[in-house]
Design a protein around this motif. Sequence first.
Motif, PDB file in Angstrom:
ATOM      1  N   GLU A  24       0.668  -1.233  -0.032  1.00  0.00           N
ATOM      2  CA  GLU A  24      -0.035  -0.128   0.102  1.00  0.00           C
ATOM      3  C   GLU A  24       0.877   1.353   0.015  1.00  0.00           C
ATOM      4  N   LYS A  25       1.739   1.294   0.866  1.00  0.00           N
ATOM      5  CA  LYS A  25       2.893   2.357   0.837  1.00  0.00           C
ATOM      6  C   LYS A  25       3.351   2.582  -0.711  1.00  0.00           C
ATOM      7  N   GLY A  26       3.854   1.510  -1.410  1.00  0.00           N
ATOM      8  CA  GLY A  26       4.237   2.033  -2.825  1.00  0.00           C
ATOM      9  C   GLY A  26       3.353   2.421  -3.584  1.00  0.00           C
ATOM     10  N   ILE A  27       2.077   1.956  -3.500  1.00  0.00           N
ATOM     11  CA  ILE A  27       0.807   2.421  -4.272  1.00  0.00           C
ATOM     12  C   ILE A  27       0.510   4.014  -3.930  1.00  0.00           C
ATOM     13  N   THR A  28       0.566   4.091  -2.605  1.00  0.00           N
ATOM     14  CA  THR A  28       0.290   5.507  -2.343  1.00  0.00           C
ATOM     15  C   THR A  28       1.400   6.706  -3.097  1.00  0.00           C
ATOM     16  N   GLU A  29       2.705   6.041  -2.839  1.00  0.00           N
ATOM     17  CA  GLU A  29       3.455   7.089  -3.359  1.00  0.00           C
ATOM     18  C   GLU A  29       3.479   7.267  -4.880  1.00  0.00           C
ATOM     19  N   ILE A  30       3.251   6.155  -5.580  1.00  0.00           N
ATOM     20  CA  ILE A  30       2.882   6.225  -7.115  1.00  0.00           C
ATOM     21  C   ILE A  30       1.926   7.223  -7.561  1.00  0.00           C
ATOM     22  N   GLU A  31       0.958   6.952  -6.691  1.00  0.00           N
ATOM     23  CA  GLU A  31      -0.285   7.846  -7.090  1.00  0.00           C
ATOM     24  C   GLU A  31       0.046   9.292  -6.685  1.00  0.00           C
ATOM     25  N   GLY A  32       0.866   9.399  -5.563  1.00  0.00           N
ATOM     26  CA  GLY A  32       1.287  10.689  -4.940  1.00  0.00           C
ATOM     27  C   GLY A  32       2.076  11.735  -5.986  1.00  0.00           C
ATOM     28  N   ILE A  33       2.964  10.874  -6.591  1.00  0.00           N
ATOM     29  CA  ILE A  33       3.876  11.167  -7.308  1.00  0.00           C
ATOM     30  C   ILE A  33       3.236  12.042  -8.695  1.00  0.00           C
ATOM     31  N   ALA A  34       2.233  11.141  -9.251  1.00  0.00           N
ATOM     32  CA  ALA A  34       1.683  11.607 -10.420  1.00  0.00           C
ATOM     33  C   ALA A  34       0.715  12.642 -10.265  1.00  0.00           C
TER      34      ALA A  34
END
Length: 250
Positions: free
Chosen positions: A55-65
């Motif tokens: 979940e942390k990885g997905i949150t970061e991916i979405e946050g960067i975009a």
Amino acid sequence: MEGSFMKTGTLKQILLITDGCSNQGEDPIAMAALAKEQGITVNVIGVMERDEIDEKGITEIEGIAMSGGGVSQVVYAKQLSHTVQMVTRKAMTQTLQGVVNRELQHILGGEKTVEDLPPDQRGEVMEVVDELGETAELEVLVLVDTSASMKHKLPTVKESLFDLSLSLNARSGENRFSVFVFPGKKKEVEKLLDWSPNLGSLTSIFSKLTTGGITPTGPAIREALTYFKKKRSLRSLLSRDDESFFEESV
């Protein structure tokens, strides 16, 4: 509308391909916001094998975009080729719609967007967006995560980038690609390919890549920004006429 777009220059994108969380250097979400300020869209594709991205990885991916004004997508490695093309195209359309919306607000005042137009006018505006998407100059700087967990995914990444190059070459507008990997052999970020109209030359380079270690996503985005800047400043220098350059030098 087209005249207004021309003032914005080339469509510039960073395409980040990663499979997890950054763990060194600047905050990648803050770096993506900086990119957006400079007119560069940041798109992120999260590559997973089975259900390994947390979940942390997905949150970061979405946050960067989101911070970079771009598009994000989390996919299994086998779907990567289609996704790379889709994300790049979708981001182009999104960027152009933003330009058109700003133009509409300038002409009509208030917070008008394409969606507020009558259906027939909306259709005409979207035709302009589609046409610009085919004719505008496009620069895509690809950032590939080469941390240890990406090792088995790199052949798929290579094929996907080659497919992207073939797909976009059907456009009438000029395409330029460059590729950076992080971490590099000796530095946090390493350039693999300078600006080029096609990604075919990556075939031999990718097989020699070593994987492992840290994931310095923030520094990779920061380095990408300076690369766009260097290219732009060199171009503006070369476009000056000799006389004005001489006068400014003395």
